[in-house]
Structure formats: C-alpha cells, structure tokens
Design a protein around this motif. Structure first.
Motif, PDB file in Angstrom:
ATOM      1  N   TRP A 162      -9.677   4.533   0.344  1.00  0.00           N
ATOM      2  CA  TRP A 162      -9.601   3.073   0.427  1.00  0.00           C
ATOM      3  C   TRP A 162     -10.834   2.437  -0.198  1.00  0.00           C
ATOM      4  O   TRP A 162     -11.959   2.791   0.151  1.00  0.00           O
ATOM      5  N   ASP A 182     -16.006   1.127  10.252  1.00  0.00           N
ATOM      6  CA  ASP A 182     -16.558  -0.204  10.030  1.00  0.00           C
ATOM      7  C   ASP A 182     -16.845  -0.407   8.542  1.00  0.00           C
ATOM      8  O   ASP A 182     -16.760   0.521   7.735  1.00  0.00           O
ATOM      9  N   GLU A 183     -17.174  -1.616   8.200  1.00  0.00           N
ATOM     10  CA  GLU A 183     -17.284  -2.011   6.798  1.00  0.00           C
ATOM     11  C   GLU A 183     -18.268  -1.152   6.011  1.00  0.00           C
ATOM     12  O   GLU A 183     -18.085  -0.899   4.815  1.00  0.00           O
ATOM     13  N   ARG A 204     -11.299  -0.981   0.003  1.00  0.00           N
ATOM     14  CA  ARG A 204     -11.690  -2.081   0.878  1.00  0.00           C
ATOM     15  C   ARG A 204     -11.176  -1.853   2.297  1.00  0.00           C
ATOM     16  O   ARG A 204     -10.055  -1.407   2.499  1.00  0.00           O
ATOM     17  N   ARG A 205     -11.983  -2.197   3.273  1.00  0.00           N
ATOM     18  CA  ARG A 205     -11.567  -2.087   4.668  1.00  0.00           C
ATOM     19  C   ARG A 205     -10.384  -3.009   4.958  1.00  0.00           C
ATOM     20  O   ARG A 205      -9.484  -2.672   5.724  1.00  0.00           O
ATOM     21  N   GLU A 206     -10.380  -4.175   4.312  1.00  0.00           N
ATOM     22  CA  GLU A 206      -9.298  -5.136   4.535  1.00  0.00           C
ATOM     23  C   GLU A 206      -7.933  -4.546   4.196  1.00  0.00           C
ATOM     24  O   GLU A 206      -6.943  -4.821   4.884  1.00  0.00           O
ATOM     25  N   ASP A 207      -7.888  -3.716   3.155  1.00  0.00           N
ATOM     26  CA  ASP A 207      -6.620  -3.104   2.766  1.00  0.00           C
ATOM     27  C   ASP A 207      -6.159  -2.082   3.801  1.00  0.00           C
ATOM     28  O   ASP A 207      -4.971  -1.991   4.110  1.00  0.00           O
ATOM     29  N   ARG A 240      -2.563  -1.976  10.583  1.00  0.00           N
ATOM     30  CA  ARG A 240      -2.484  -2.924  11.698  1.00  0.00           C
ATOM     31  C   ARG A 240      -1.484  -4.054  11.456  1.00  0.00           C
ATOM     32  O   ARG A 240      -0.926  -4.585  12.414  1.00  0.00           O
ATOM     33  N   GLU A 241      -1.248  -4.404  10.195  1.00  0.00           N
ATOM     34  CA  GLU A 241      -0.318  -5.495   9.917  1.00  0.00           C
ATOM     35  C   GLU A 241       1.052  -4.974   9.491  1.00  0.00           C
ATOM     36  O   GLU A 241       2.071  -5.327  10.084  1.00  0.00           O
ATOM     37  N   HIS A 269       0.817  -1.213   0.000  1.00  0.00           N
ATOM     38  CA  HIS A 269       0.000   0.000   0.000  1.00  0.00           C
ATOM     39  C   HIS A 269       0.855   1.269   0.000  1.00  0.00           C
ATOM     40  O   HIS A 269       0.333   2.371  -0.186  1.00  0.00           O
ATOM     41  N   VAL A 289      -6.914  -2.083   7.002  1.00  0.00           N
ATOM     42  CA  VAL A 289      -6.482  -2.849   8.171  1.00  0.00           C
ATOM     43  C   VAL A 289      -5.087  -3.404   7.940  1.00  0.00           C
ATOM     44  O   VAL A 289      -4.218  -3.336   8.821  1.00  0.00           O
ATOM     45  N   GLU A 290      -4.856  -3.942   6.762  1.00  0.00           N
ATOM     46  CA  GLU A 290      -3.545  -4.502   6.444  1.00  0.00           C
ATOM     47  C   GLU A 290      -2.472  -3.425   6.512  1.00  0.00           C
ATOM     48  O   GLU A 290      -1.392  -3.634   7.090  1.00  0.00           O
TER      49      GLU A 290
END
Length: 226
Positions: A203, A194-195, A205-208, A214-215, A148, A210-211
């Motif tokens: 963004w 939230d989603e 997608r929320r998953e991106d 947070r990751e 990202h 978070v990645e």
C-alpha cells in the motif's frame, strides 16, 4: 485456463486452506444473518475448502449441507476436512446445478459468484433450485466500487465478472429473486498500521488501505426466491 484447472492447482498447492483465513472476518457476519432453521437444506456454491458449509452445520444444525465446486480437487479436499455425514461435496457447473427444482432452502456463496461463466444463467439456476421464500446470500470483494480489487483480474487466468451494486440488484431481480437487502460488511480484523508505516510493500497510502478494508469490505446481496 479454465476455472477447474485454476482451482485444482490451488487445491493441490494447499491454498484452499487459506480461504477461511482470508474471508472469515466478513463471512462470519454474513453467515450470522442467514435465516437457517434446523433441518434446512443449504447449498454452499463455490465452496472451496468448505469452511462456510461446516460453519452452517455447526451453528444452525442444518439438515443437509451440500458444497459444490467446479474443481474436483477442491471438492475432494473439502470432503477430507469433515467426517459429518450430513455435509457432502459435489463437482458441478454453476450454470447447471445438479439439484431438483425447489430442493434447496438457502444458497450461500462467498468470493465465488464472479467466476460463473454466465452469471445471469447461474442466478436463474439458483432461483430454480430454491424453494419459495428461500434465500441466496452472495458475498463478493471483487466488485466495481471496490477500486482496490480491480487489479485482482491481472493475477488470475480466469475471466471474472465485475459488477457494481446496482448491477447485482438488477440481475437478481431479472432472475426472479427479490432483493431483500444489500450492504457492505467492513473487515475490522485486518491490522492497519499507523501513518508512519506507509508506504508498505502493498500500500502506498494508509487512506487506501482503510478504504479497502473498513469502507468497501465485502459487498453482500441477499435475494429471496419468489
């Protein structure tokens, strides 16, 4: 555009003051790991607004903190943000640090190392100025695994080095720095909706998101001078 010109423009526009806001969420955790003792000499490499060096003085009672930046306006602004006589700012080149051999106890760099024209040369210079047993704490958000961050290069005219974690370890070792630790520090302070709020302006997608925060967060590599 040169690093000097790019970041002189940032400083002139007041964007230097935003560096702490953008980086503090992970920088503070990395700074908290540094084994700085009272009286130590610390170099903040690519200091920008100088927030990290001031935090080191306040937290550890370091003897002297030098902030080095390639942009004169950045260094000038940073100097204006403190009246601490034991914090000083210099304009310098990452590839030719203006310090004697074995003169520095610890080097810190946050979101700046990848601007080095020759990162291998910069690492050799860091190893030269560090005293035996001295540490280099290098934090970057722009790195290979953090997909990202890759688009950041398109937003800035300065060529940036995008290494993966393994390349950082290898380059540190090649320069004579023992890799004591390497990990990622998540940013837990950025609010992730939230989603139902996605897609947002930034963004899909929320998953991106978070990645990203947070990751991946900040990749921290710690080298020790031999």
């Amino acid at each position: 555009m040169s690093v000097r010109a790019e970041f002189d423009a940032w400083a002139a526009d007041g964007r230097d003051r935003g560096m702490e806001d953008r980086h503090w969420a992970t920088a503070k955790h990395a700074l908290g790991r540094m084994p700085v003792e009272p009286g130590d000499v610390v170099l903040d490499l690519g200091c920008g607004s100088g927030y990290a060096g001031r935090a080191i003085r306040d937290t550890y009672d370091a003897g002297t903190v030098y902030g080095l930046d390639g942009a004169p306006k950045m260094a000038e602004n940073a100097a204006s943000y403190t009246d601490d006589p034991q914090v000083g700012y210099v304009v310098g080149d990452f590839g030719s640090l203006p310090f004697a051999t074995d003169a520095i106890d610890h080097v810190w760099s946050m979101e700046a190392f990848y601007y080095a024209a020759d990162p291998h040369e910069t690492l050799r210079e860091i190893a030269r100025v560090l005293r035996p047993g001295g540490t280099f704490y290098c934090g970057v958000n722009f790195y290979e695994e953090n997909v990202h961050s890759h688009e950041w290069q398109d937003r800035i005219s300065v060529e940036m080095t995008r290494w993966d974690a393994g390349e950082y370890r290898e380059a540190f070792r090649d320069a004579g720095l023992h890799v004591a630790e390497q990990d990622t520090i998540p940013d837990r302070e950025v609010d992730i909706p939230d989603e139902s709020a996605f897609p947002t302006d930034d963004w899909e997608r929320r998953e991106d998101m978070v990645e990203r925060y947070r990751e991946f967060g900040t990749l921290l590599t710690v080298g020790v001078a031999e």
